[in-house]
Design an enzyme around this catalytic site. Sequence first.
Site, PDB file in Angstrom:
ATOM      1  N   SER A   1     -71.642  82.969  72.811  1.00  0.00           N
ATOM      2  CA  SER A   1     -70.548  82.540  73.959  1.00  0.00           C
ATOM      3  C   SER A   1     -69.488  82.475  73.284  1.00  0.00           C
ATOM      4  CB  SER A   1     -70.995  81.165  74.187  1.00  0.00           C
ATOM      5  OG  SER A   1     -72.384  81.332  75.023  1.00  0.00           O
TER       6      SER A   1
ATOM      7  N   HIS B   1     -80.902  93.027  68.583  1.00  0.00           N
ATOM      8  CA  HIS B   1     -80.232  92.020  69.381  1.00  0.00           C
ATOM      9  C   HIS B   1     -81.662  91.075  69.950  1.00  0.00           C
ATOM     10  CE1 HIS B   1     -78.382  89.877  72.781  1.00  0.00           C
ATOM     11  NE2 HIS B   1     -76.972  90.104  72.208  1.00  0.00           N
TER      12      HIS B   1
ATOM     13  N   GLY C   1     -75.004  83.281  75.995  1.00  0.00           N
ATOM     14  CA  GLY C   1     -75.047  83.123  77.794  1.00  0.00           C
ATOM     15  C   GLY C   1     -75.454  81.987  78.140  1.00  0.00           C
TER      16      GLY C   1
ATOM     17  N   GLU D   1     -76.230  85.585  65.582  1.00  0.00           N
ATOM     18  CA  GLU D   1     -76.584  84.939  66.969  1.00  0.00           C
ATOM     19  C   GLU D   1     -77.334  83.932  67.277  1.00  0.00           C
ATOM     20  OE1 GLU D   1     -77.137  88.315  69.749  1.00  0.00           O
ATOM     21  OE2 GLU D   1     -79.191  88.583  68.670  1.00  0.00           O
TER      22      GLU D   1
ATOM     23  N   ASN E   1     -70.320  93.768  73.679  1.00  0.00           N
ATOM     24  CA  ASN E   1     -71.777  94.201  74.121  1.00  0.00           C
ATOM     25  C   ASN E   1     -71.852  93.935  75.648  1.00  0.00           C
ATOM     26  OD1 ASN E   1     -74.377  94.859  74.681  1.00  0.00           O
ATOM     27  ND2 ASN E   1     -75.069  92.881  73.520  1.00  0.00           N
TER      28      ASN E   1
ATOM     29  N   LYS F   1     -74.078  94.799  77.657  1.00  0.00           N
ATOM     30  CA  LYS F   1     -75.484  94.572  78.114  1.00  0.00           C
ATOM     31  C   LYS F   1     -75.632  95.380  79.401  1.00  0.00           C
ATOM     32  CE  LYS F   1     -75.442  90.092  75.880  1.00  0.00           C
ATOM     33  NZ  LYS F   1     -75.959  88.793  75.726  1.00  0.00           N
TER      34      LYS F   1
ATOM     35  N   GLU G   1     -82.352  89.461  72.746  1.00  0.00           N
ATOM     36  CA  GLU G   1     -82.935  90.096  73.716  1.00  0.00           C
ATOM     37  C   GLU G   1     -83.882  91.375  73.724  1.00  0.00           C
ATOM     38  OE1 GLU G   1     -78.907  88.675  76.236  1.00  0.00           O
ATOM     39  OE2 GLU G   1     -79.019  90.680  75.850  1.00  0.00           O
TER      40      GLU G   1
END
Length: 250
Positions: free
Chosen positions: A212, A95, A173, A167, A9, A11, A97
Amino acid sequence: MRQKLVAGNWKLNGSKATIEPLVSGILTGLKGLDNVAVAVCPPYVYIPMTQGLLSGGRIGLGSQDIADQETGAFTGEVSGAMLKEFGCSYAIVGHSERRAIYGEQDGDTARKFAAARKHGLKPILCVGETLEERESGITEAVVARQLDAVIALEGVEALTDGVIAYEPVWAIGTGKTASPQQAQDVHAFIRGKLAALNESVAAKVQILYGGSVKGANAAELFAMPDIDGGLIGGASLDAQEFLAICKAGN
């Protein structure tokens, strides 16, 4: 035996100048790694370019999101039909985010999952808890709620047309990674929840870990019985690091 899948991904990253060497490096390094499935999910504007670079190769192409609408006055949205025209075979939905920054709700994610399926795209359904939710001991309740939204709309059998990615939001991150056992525990919970509804679906569905993942920890994570690969963020922007993860999945 479920095949491992390693999906990158990208991003909000990449440029014309960086994508060409990245894809070229991945394609070169994948030679001989025939037992792992690989996909990349660029920003929308780079999907056509990436499609051209991947032409004839075995790397799948995906999007980072998808509209739950077909067509019409939905400014800024991109539909499944559009993605399919440019060679996409995957679409990330839900996701963390999108959920945290843009307010996507469980019902929105479920409709996006349905939209991807309708157009023959394999949705990568993201589920996972925040640090606050983990510390409150409600990880399983949160993940179950996120899954239930899709199951209520599409039925449990629909999950075999997709991929689930667990996730833990606190590990994305941040450099923090769930320990292999922490990740396995949630993956086992997900598979057990599905098995209670349909054992065949539970046995077939790939459950990826996303939080990560790096070349240094991928082999240990992927050795867990219910971890079927990874949804890779930052490490997918470095060809050698991404290939190290692919090798762990091979």
